[in-house]
Scaffold this motif. Structure first.
Motif, short mmCIF file in Angstrom:
data_model
loop_
_atom_site.label_atom_id
_atom_site.label_comp_id
_atom_site.label_asym_id
_atom_site.label_seq_id
_atom_site.Cartn_x
_atom_site.Cartn_y
_atom_site.Cartn_z
N SER A 43 0.58 -0.86 0.23
CA SER A 43 0.03 0.41 -0.01
C SER A 43 0.52 0.89 -0.11
O SER A 43 2.14 1.32 1.09
N TYR A 44 0.90 1.83 -0.78
CA TYR A 44 1.35 3.92 -0.90
C TYR A 44 0.83 4.43 -0.98
O TYR A 44 -0.66 4.44 -1.47
N GLY A 45 1.16 5.61 0.11
CA GLY A 45 0.45 6.86 -0.10
C GLY A 45 0.30 7.76 -1.28
O GLY A 45 -0.23 9.11 -1.68
N ASN A 54 8.72 3.86 -4.88
CA ASN A 54 7.98 2.60 -4.36
C ASN A 54 9.00 2.48 -3.38
O ASN A 54 9.32 2.57 -2.05
N SER A 71 2.48 5.05 2.54
CA SER A 71 1.33 4.61 2.79
C SER A 71 0.97 5.75 3.80
O SER A 71 -0.45 5.64 3.85
N ASP A 72 1.31 6.09 5.07
CA ASP A 72 1.29 6.50 6.00
C ASP A 72 1.78 8.55 5.96
O ASP A 72 1.66 8.95 7.13
N SER A 106 -5.97 11.38 5.60
CA SER A 106 -5.40 10.46 4.45
C SER A 106 -6.57 10.22 3.46
O SER A 106 -6.23 10.10 2.83
#
Length: 163
Positions: A43-45, A54, A71-72, A106
């Motif tokens: 999972s990538y933000g 990535n 991701s966060d 987010s």
């Protein structure tokens, strides 16, 4: 010794099946979560159209430790961070006050007045790698201490251009 029953089975045989069962339970408790996490997609933000970032996100770290995979991370606008000249803190950021508000931000929800607060960025949280994302990034964690607070702390911070 009336009424005393003595087993003729050695102690090792009495506990053998119990020990085997305990070992199997412990192995399952260790293996199942490991297998489950190995099957989860990454999972990538950040922008999904740039998968080349990535590996870069995955290796980002400050003196405080790893920043995670992006991701966060919150992307901040220029009005949401500034420089300052405090001992051990040369930046400050405007972040959501609670972990719940952080999750909402987010997910793209705009913050209302009173949902955010200014937090000093410890110099140890500064990421000094070149910023390939070209935007200001902050990784926040929230602690619930002995006073039952939900206080924001900066784990990593990567300044943008401040234009």
């Amino acid at each position: 010794m009336k009424g005393t029953i003595v087993s003729r089975v050695p102690a090792a045989k009495n506990y053998g099946s119990l020990m085997l069962t305990c070992c199997l339970i412990v192995m399952c408790m260790l293996i199942i979560p490991l297998m489950w996490t190995m099957t989860l997609p990454a999972s990538y933000g950040h922008d999904a159209t740039h998968p080349e970032l990535n590996p870069w996100f995955a290796k980002l770290r400050s003196k405080s430790g790893p920043c995670c995979d992006g991701s966060d991370a919150l992307h901040l606008r220029d009005v949401e961070w500034t420089t300052q000249n405090k001992k051990e803190s040369h930046f400050r950021v405007l972040v959501p006050k609670t972990a719940e508000l952080y999750r909402a931000a987010s997910d793209g929800r705009d913050m209302k007045k009173g949902d955010t607060e200014w937090v000093d960025v410890p110099d140890d949280a500064l990421v000094t790698d070149p910023n390939l994302d070209h935007s200001t990034l902050v990784w926040v964690w929230y602690s619930s201490g002995f006073q039952m607070t939900d206080e924001p702390h900066i784990r990593c911070f990567m300044p943008g251009a401040l234009t």
